[in-house]
Design an enzyme around this catalytic site. Sequence first.
Site, PDB file in Angstrom:
ATOM      1  N   ALA A  62     -11.685 -20.652  52.357  1.00 31.02           N
ATOM      2  CA  ALA A  62     -13.091 -21.042  52.478  1.00 31.02           C
ATOM      3  C   ALA A  62     -13.450 -22.020  51.372  1.00 31.02           C
ATOM      4  O   ALA A  62     -12.873 -21.999  50.289  1.00 31.02           O
ATOM      5  CB  ALA A  62     -13.971 -19.808  52.383  1.00 31.02           C
ATOM      6  N   GLY A 103      -9.070 -17.659  53.475  1.00 31.68           N
ATOM      7  CA  GLY A 103      -9.411 -18.120  54.814  1.00 31.68           C
ATOM      8  C   GLY A 103      -8.290 -18.922  55.455  1.00 31.68           C
ATOM      9  O   GLY A 103      -8.154 -18.956  56.681  1.00 31.68           O
ATOM     10  N   GLU A 106      -6.093 -16.399  56.927  1.00 34.38           N
ATOM     11  CA  GLU A 106      -6.809 -15.791  58.058  1.00 34.38           C
ATOM     12  C   GLU A 106      -6.774 -16.717  59.277  1.00 34.38           C
ATOM     13  O   GLU A 106      -6.607 -16.273  60.412  1.00 34.38           O
ATOM     14  CB  GLU A 106      -8.243 -15.459  57.648  1.00 34.38           C
ATOM     15  CG  GLU A 106      -8.271 -14.348  56.600  1.00 34.38           C
ATOM     16  CD  GLU A 106      -9.660 -14.058  56.066  1.00 34.38           C
ATOM     17  OE1 GLU A 106     -10.320 -15.017  55.613  1.00 34.38           O
ATOM     18  OE2 GLU A 106     -10.091 -12.898  56.091  1.00 34.38           O
TER      19      GLU A 106
END
Length: 721
Positions: A62, A103, A106
């Site tokens: 992120a 992220g 992910e």
Amino acid sequence: MSVSSYQIHGRTAVIAMNNPPVNALGLELRRGILDGVDRANADAAIDAIVLIGTPSAFSGGADIREFNTPKMLAEPNLHTLIGAIERSAKPVIAAISGGCMGGGLELALGCHFRVALADAQIALPEVKLGLLPGGGGTQRLPRAAGVEIALNMIVSGNTVPAQQLAQTQLLRGPSMGRVLTDSLRSPQYVPDALFDEIVAGDLQSGALAFAGKVVAEKRPLKRVRDLPCTHPEAEAYFQFARNTVRGMAGPFPAPLRCIDAVAAAVTSKTFDEGLAVERAGFEHLLATPESRALRHAFFGERACTKIPDVPEDTPLRPIRTAAVIGAGTMGGGIAMNFANAGIPVKVLEAGAEALERGLGVIRRNYENQVKKGKLTAEKLEARMALIQPTLDYAAIKDADIVIEAVFEDMDVKKTVFETLDATMKPGAILATNTSTLDVDRIASFTKRPQDVVGTHFFSPANVMRLLEVVRGAKTAKDVLATVMKLAKTIKKLPVVSGVCDGFIGNRMIGRYSAEALRMLDEGALPQQVDKAIEKWGMAMGPFRMSDLAGNDVSWLIRKRHYAEHPQMPRAVIADRLCEAGRYGQKTSKGWYAYKPGDRSAYPDAEVEKLIVDYRKEAGITPRRIDDAEIVERLIYALVNEGARILEEGIALRASDIDMVYLNGYGFPLHRGGPMLHADMVGLFGVARRMREFAKQPGADAEFWEPAPLLAKLAAEGKTFN
Ligand code: NAD
């Protein structure tokens, strides 16, 4: 330039992320990837999709600059993107090199297949920012890599090379996880879904070849969310994990929340139910002060290397060799920093005996590291070989930087700087490690004040990470920029300070110590003050700290101040302590008593008597000061001086002050530094407490007058940061 690209190779689409430096998944990149997936799915000439990053990063996760901003949730958010990839009718293959973190991992877990270079760095480091992976990581990683491996990675935040994860069966977890993995290992569970292939050679070619295989073999799409998530002894395992982690997590709530989320992956009836537990945990943690503090430290460290009027591209002076003047406590440690970084350093002393003693201390420091297994014997010799002793200024004249660490005495500094001015090559950086003296005056002893700068190391200089870089009135910008860069080379955290008595850190600690002493006058004992503030989180209370540093050091400074300002109130108790020869650990007695070979501080009746006698003499009726008041008075004393330092421009930003305190003064990380702490309490409340303290009997009303900046921000409902 666009942060992502779309290219067609035969019948495979390649979506390449190119958002330097780490392919942070900001809004624009998320849009680019989603557009690429949609385009490939709509194109009948495409059979498969490869998602690839740059050699240094698949994706670092992120974009944390989006935290707490509308951009973070703006669509497509990370969940939407991952969901869309997972539902793609055509196979999506993540091609992973470099960092694949948070992220980024992910996102890769949302793909149907993953291929990676052996040395790709895999992690879910959110816990280090006081969070948990909020993009499905706590639900998908256990399914892909196995519950134990996933838990270890999520709770520790540590990085594991892809190669190691490809052999998940054999994996030993990273540090914290090892305990968990070893004790409740479940050999019958062999996860195999994290990486489908470790690629040797060119990643994109490998990924395209793999895509070809998937299409040719008509492999079913592997959606991680559909994989089972089980553990043979789940209840016992998570219980054990909680017990282990509770002790290690200290004041931080995130590690236990990570366990809750991973446990939900096993116990929830559906994937989405587990995801909801993850989401709730993430949102809870995002709002905690501990996470705010950790994120503040993360950004603060990055911010403090930036100096507004010194452009990032300022040409630097090359630093290939260094010299240190003085081989005492600080000089030795400073020389070690250079040697550790592979920079040859000459150490100059006034006499042969001091020189020999200094080098002996350095060698013993390295030997201790060898004993602890932190250094090899060869490296010890290599480092010692980089440290050359000398008694002759002619031997150091060609050094690119010289750092003076002689006695804290202006006359001694004057002689040294005059000599340096006369001998050092033009352009050499002349730095002083002074803690309290005026760097501008020191610069004035030379005909090249532009080359003079303060480099204020903290003791022990080879260990402590903080470096205050003191910018003199005439310090050249390239000198400043060079020292900031050098700090990074020698693994220090540099914070710029203007010239003033004590710079940022010690000027503030002066106020804190003064307040600690005042509480002795009023009714507290050293052990009570120390205990209260240590319980709050400071590594060491003011009196134990003073005993360690030497009470005579502050006594000397006080005596200088008394001489300069005869009207100044005396710190009678502290002065009497020193008059009694109680200098601290070095004399086996100070605010406490010490026993040989034992660093514990023992409360001493003699000190108590000294304090009680003074109160009687001064006609003070002692009162009980509770722990909460002790903490507030000590910390707000820091905050008020911090506000002045900020207002005067001595510190460039409030977070710089916090970085000084977190890295040089044992300020508790989970509180983020004095200025962030004040922000979190609320400046209105802080200023109000100060005004209340001002009215207490025995208080120094002037001391507690809120600094103008603090008063202004408090009135406007604003914060320092
Ligand atoms: P120290 O007394 O341990 O060492 C000073 C050394 O300088 C001695 O070995 C002495 O022989 C040598 N020296 C004195 N005059 C000299 C000269 N003319 N030429 C060459 N060598 C000379 O002192 P220290 O604690 O290392 O402090 C050194 C400097 O660092 C001081 O300015 C001090 O304020 C500053 N400082 C100290 C600390 C600390 O915690 N000790 C922390 C930060 C900064």
